[in-house]
Design a protein around this motif. Structure first.
Motif, PDB file in Angstrom:
ATOM      1  N   TRP A   1       0.836  -1.204   0.000  1.00 32.44           N
ATOM      2  CA  TRP A   1       0.000   0.000   0.000  1.00 32.44           C
ATOM      3  C   TRP A   1       0.871   1.254   0.000  1.00 32.44           C
ATOM      4  N   GLY A   2       1.876   1.306   0.862  1.00 31.29           N
ATOM      5  CA  GLY A   2       2.729   2.478   0.948  1.00 31.29           C
ATOM      6  C   GLY A   2       3.471   2.764  -0.339  1.00 31.29           C
ATOM      7  N   VAL A   3       3.919   1.723  -1.024  1.00 39.19           N
ATOM      8  CA  VAL A   3       4.617   1.912  -2.306  1.00 39.19           C
ATOM      9  C   VAL A   3       3.651   2.409  -3.365  1.00 39.19           C
ATOM     10  N   MET A   4       2.488   1.800  -3.441  1.00 38.23           N
ATOM     11  CA  MET A   4       1.515   2.169  -4.473  1.00 38.23           C
ATOM     12  C   MET A   4       0.984   3.577  -4.288  1.00 38.23           C
ATOM     13  N   ALA A   5       1.012   4.087  -3.060  1.00 34.49           N
ATOM     14  CA  ALA A   5       0.524   5.443  -2.794  1.00 34.49           C
ATOM     15  C   ALA A   5       1.501   6.521  -3.268  1.00 34.49           C
ATOM     16  N   ASP A   6       2.728   6.119  -3.557  1.00 30.32           N
ATOM     17  CA  ASP A   6       3.721   7.082  -4.029  1.00 30.32           C
ATOM     18  C   ASP A   6       3.344   7.602  -5.413  1.00 30.32           C
ATOM     19  N   ASP A   7       3.513   8.915  -5.622  1.00 30.35           N
ATOM     20  CA  ASP A   7       3.107   9.537  -6.888  1.00 30.35           C
ATOM     21  C   ASP A   7       3.839   8.972  -8.094  1.00 30.35           C
ATOM     22  N   ALA A   8       5.037   8.461  -7.881  1.00 35.94           N
ATOM     23  CA  ALA A   8       5.830   7.966  -9.006  1.00 35.94           C
ATOM     24  C   ALA A   8       5.465   6.536  -9.408  1.00 35.94           C
ATOM     25  N   PHE A   9       4.672   5.850  -8.598  1.00 32.43           N
ATOM     26  CA  PHE A   9       4.333   4.465  -8.897  1.00 32.43           C
ATOM     27  C   PHE A   9       3.369   4.394 -10.074  1.00 32.43           C
ATOM     28  N   SER A  10       3.580   3.414 -10.927  1.00 31.42           N
ATOM     29  CA  SER A  10       2.733   3.217 -12.097  1.00 31.42           C
ATOM     30  C   SER A  10       2.220   1.791 -12.138  1.00 31.42           C
ATOM     31  N   VAL A  11       1.074   1.593 -12.766  1.00 26.81           N
ATOM     32  CA  VAL A  11       0.537   0.237 -12.909  1.00 26.81           C
ATOM     33  C   VAL A  11       1.428  -0.611 -13.818  1.00 26.81           C
ATOM     34  N   ASP A  12       2.333   0.031 -14.552  1.00 25.63           N
ATOM     35  CA  ASP A  12       3.239  -0.698 -15.439  1.00 25.63           C
ATOM     36  C   ASP A  12       4.591  -0.991 -14.805  1.00 25.63           C
ATOM     37  N   THR A  13       4.818  -0.517 -13.583  1.00 17.19           N
ATOM     38  CA  THR A  13       6.141  -0.634 -12.969  1.00 17.19           C
ATOM     39  C   THR A  13       6.652  -2.062 -12.972  1.00 17.19           C
ATOM     40  N   PHE A  14       5.869  -2.997 -12.493  1.00 12.63           N
ATOM     41  CA  PHE A  14       6.325  -4.369 -12.388  1.00 12.63           C
ATOM     42  C   PHE A  14       6.137  -5.140 -13.689  1.00 12.63           C
ATOM     43  N   ALA A  15       5.108  -4.795 -14.456  1.00  9.79           N
ATOM     44  CA  ALA A  15       4.910  -5.446 -15.752  1.00  9.79           C
ATOM     45  C   ALA A  15       6.110  -5.191 -16.658  1.00  9.79           C
ATOM     46  N   ASP A  16       6.674  -3.989 -16.559  1.00  9.40           N
ATOM     47  CA  ASP A  16       7.818  -3.618 -17.397  1.00  9.40           C
ATOM     48  C   ASP A  16       9.160  -3.836 -16.713  1.00  9.40           C
ATOM     49  N   CYS A  17       9.135  -4.373 -15.484  1.00 12.36           N
ATOM     50  CA  CYS A  17      10.356  -4.619 -14.700  1.00 12.36           C
ATOM     51  C   CYS A  17      11.182  -3.344 -14.510  1.00 12.36           C
ATOM     52  N   GLU A  18      10.511  -2.224 -14.312  1.00 15.16           N
ATOM     53  CA  GLU A  18      11.203  -0.965 -14.086  1.00 15.16           C
ATOM     54  C   GLU A  18      11.647  -0.867 -12.623  1.00 15.16           C
ATOM     55  N   PRO A  19      12.809  -0.267 -12.356  1.00 16.05           N
ATOM     56  CA  PRO A  19      13.254  -0.116 -10.961  1.00 16.05           C
ATOM     57  C   PRO A  19      12.365   0.860 -10.208  1.00 16.05           C
ATOM     58  N   PHE A  20      12.173   0.596  -8.918  1.00 16.19           N
ATOM     59  CA  PHE A  20      11.369   1.501  -8.089  1.00 16.19           C
ATOM     60  C   PHE A  20      11.886   1.405  -6.660  1.00 16.19           C
ATOM     61  N   ALA A  21      12.666   2.390  -6.260  1.00 18.29           N
ATOM     62  CA  ALA A  21      13.326   2.366  -4.950  1.00 18.29           C
ATOM     63  C   ALA A  21      12.340   2.649  -3.821  1.00 18.29           C
ATOM     64  N   PHE A  22      12.561   1.983  -2.694  1.00 14.11           N
ATOM     65  CA  PHE A  22      11.730   2.174  -1.507  1.00 14.11           C
ATOM     66  C   PHE A  22      12.278   3.333  -0.683  1.00 14.11           C
ATOM     67  N   LYS A  23      11.360   4.172  -0.160  1.00 15.11           N
ATOM     68  CA  LYS A  23      11.744   5.345   0.631  1.00 15.11           C
ATOM     69  C   LYS A  23      11.002   5.340   1.964  1.00 15.11           C
ATOM     70  N   LYS A  24      11.578   6.051   2.940  1.00 16.22           N
ATOM     71  CA  LYS A  24      10.949   6.128   4.257  1.00 16.22           C
ATOM     72  C   LYS A  24       9.569   6.763   4.198  1.00 16.22           C
ATOM     73  N   SER A  25       9.333   7.607   3.201  1.00 17.51           N
ATOM     74  CA  SER A  25       8.022   8.245   3.065  1.00 17.51           C
ATOM     75  C   SER A  25       6.923   7.236   2.763  1.00 17.51           C
ATOM     76  N   MET A  26       7.306   6.025   2.367  1.00 15.65           N
ATOM     77  CA  MET A  26       6.320   4.990   2.065  1.00 15.65           C
ATOM     78  C   MET A  26       5.920   4.200   3.300  1.00 15.65           C
ATOM     79  N   GLU A  27       6.545   4.474   4.430  1.00 11.69           N
ATOM     80  CA  GLU A  27       6.236   3.778   5.671  1.00 11.69           C
ATOM     81  C   GLU A  27       5.129   4.502   6.440  1.00 11.69           C
ATOM     82  N   GLY A  28       4.595   3.815   7.427  1.00 13.12           N
ATOM     83  CA  GLY A  28       3.637   4.439   8.336  1.00 13.12           C
ATOM     84  C   GLY A  28       2.199   4.398   7.900  1.00 13.12           C
ATOM     85  N   TYR A  29       1.911   3.857   6.715  1.00 15.30           N
ATOM     86  CA  TYR A  29       0.531   3.797   6.275  1.00 15.30           C
ATOM     87  C   TYR A  29      -0.287   2.861   7.152  1.00 15.30           C
ATOM     88  N   GLY A  30      -1.483   3.311   7.508  1.00 16.86           N
ATOM     89  CA  GLY A  30      -2.382   2.509   8.320  1.00 16.86           C
ATOM     90  C   GLY A  30      -2.166   2.630   9.816  1.00 16.86           C
TER      91      GLY A  30
END
Length: 433
Positions: A399-428
């Motif tokens: 959930w935290g990764v998908m909420a990031d503005d840079a995340f796309s529905v094609d990210t994993f389909a296209d095997c694009e890199p997507f770094a994890f950040k502390k801003s993605m933590e704390g959801y819920g």
């Protein structure tokens, strides 16, 4: 073709070698161990099999070559884990936790720390080497990134600057391998601790290595319904003194937790596939021979045939999602936090339903311990709960990764890199502002 699901010749040989080991060595040891009432004795019964696995490289192959490992890919780990889990779920967990303890050093540790501890793990003169991953507590791990310092991880590590040591007090619940073969401690335990009592989970946590023989730790073995061949313990720390040089990821213990459970996500998922495959193999053979009092084997009945077809399709789907996730992890150095979470959740919960369907095909005889399929059922209920629980951690991480503005529905389909950040933590945990 750039997309290819065929195993290489080397991978097919690896599969055959591990399958033979699983069936000839692990299965009989696990059947005996699972029957023992004492959980520590069940764990000890797997020691000869572990030594053989160690000599085959299965306990260290995933580690980098520069520290003595084999540099095995995550896809290779899929092949190994499925074969082992098809006969027993607990045994590959022992190997997995060696990785959960040691892989964080490769990402966050210093070169000196890696050479010292990973080098010790890959030496062939110690086939009993165990490493423990020590994160969960009685209150759970799900709220480790909570902004309130009184929530989440409460194993305190206070810095004694005079002696340049950290003094640990508190308790951990569920760490695997950590008690060691003799309940005097694993060769090393990697612990997530709170090093700053004033900061929340995204700044106040760190990781520290505790070596075997460190005084002040009590170990109590936990008795479980499944995964009985691996060891889980409660660890209680009483003024445990650890050299400051053993600390790493200072203030980034949260990132260690997230990345570690991302690395292990597809491994747990494929282990669930292995368990489901074992149940499916049993149910398919049963359906081809058992008549249920009728005149023909039950596979000739439409209800059974349809259910077996669904079981087979679900196993294939979960396996290929696990392979794809592992491929992504290999491309991007285990930085696939949402993908790993989705894989672990989808596959473990789907495989739990598959084992349940296999039980229904076998019928009431499935609950008779003499037939053995009930063990797959006990193992299957563990997967959604362990290795970063699906409900409290893996879904929330995704959930935290998908909420990031840079995340796309094609990210994993296209095997694009997507770094994890502390801003993605704390959801819920509390309303986001």
């Amino acid at each position: 073709m750039s997309i290819d699901f065929e195993l290489t010749t080397r991978q097919k040989q690896l599969k055959g070698r591990v399958r033979e080991f699983a069936r000839e060595v692990v299965r009989p040891a696990a059947e005996y161990a699972d029957s023992l009432p004492d959980p520590q004795q069940a764990f000890l019964a797997m020691r000869p099999a572990f030594r053989q696995a160690y000599s085959m490289g299965l306990a260290t192959d995933f580690l980098p070559k520069r520290y003595g490992g084999a540099g095995a890919t995550s896809v290779d780990m899929m092949i190994i884990t499925e074969e082992l889990a098809a006969v027993d779920a607990g045994f590959p967990t022992i190997l997995l936790v060696n990785g959960l303890a040691l892989m964080p050093l490769t990402w966050f540790g210093t070169e000196e720390q890696c050479e010292k501890w990973i080098g010790r793990a890959t030496r062939l003169d110690n086939p009993d080497f165990l490493a423990g991953w020590v994160v969960s507590e009685r209150g759970g791990t799900a709220n480790f990134d909570h902004p309130d310092p009184t929530a989440g991880i409460q194993l305190y590590a206070d810095h004694d600057r005079r002696n340049d040591e950290y003094v640990l007090n508190g308790e951990k619940h569920w760490p695997c391998n950590s008690g060691g073969w003799d309940l005097q401690g694993a060769d090393l335990n990697v612990c997530i601790v709170r090093t700053d009592r004033t900061k929340g989970g995204t700044a106040g946590l760190s990781a520290i290595v505790i070596e075997r023989g460190t005084p002040g730790i009590d170990y109590q073995v936990i008795d479980k319904i499944g995964h009985r061949t691996c060891q889980n313990v409660t660890m209680t720390f009483h003024n445990v003194r650890v050299p400051a040089a053993n600390l790493f990821a200072d203030g980034d213990g949260d990132l260690v937790i997230n990345r570690n459970f991302t690395w292990s996500g597809p491994i747990a998922a494929i282990a669930a596939v292995g368990t489901a495959r074992g149940a499916y193999d049993f149910a398919l053979k049963w359906a081809k021979t058992y008549t249920g009092g009728g005149s023909t084997p039950i596979i000739n009945h439409q209800a059974v045939g349809n259910l077996l077809a669904e079981v087979a399709a679900k196993i294939e789907a979960a396996r290929y999602l696990s392979w794809k996730t592992a491929h992504y992890m290999d491309l991007h150095a285990s930085e696939g936090h949402a993908f790993g979470g989705m894989n672990k959740v989808f596959s473990t919960e789907l495989m739990q339903s598959v084992v349940d369907d296999c039980m229904r095909i076998v019928g009431v005889n499935a609950i008779d311990k003499r037939f053995g399929i009930e063990k797959y059922y006990r193992e299957s209920v563990v997967y959604p709960l362990y290795d970063s629980g699906n409900l409290g951690m893996q879904r929330r991480k995704t959930w935290g990764v998908m909420a990031d503005d840079a995340f796309s529905v094609d990210t994993f389909a296209d095997c694009e890199p997507f770094a994890f950040k502390k801003s993605m933590e704390g959801y819920g945990l509390q309303p986001k502002h």
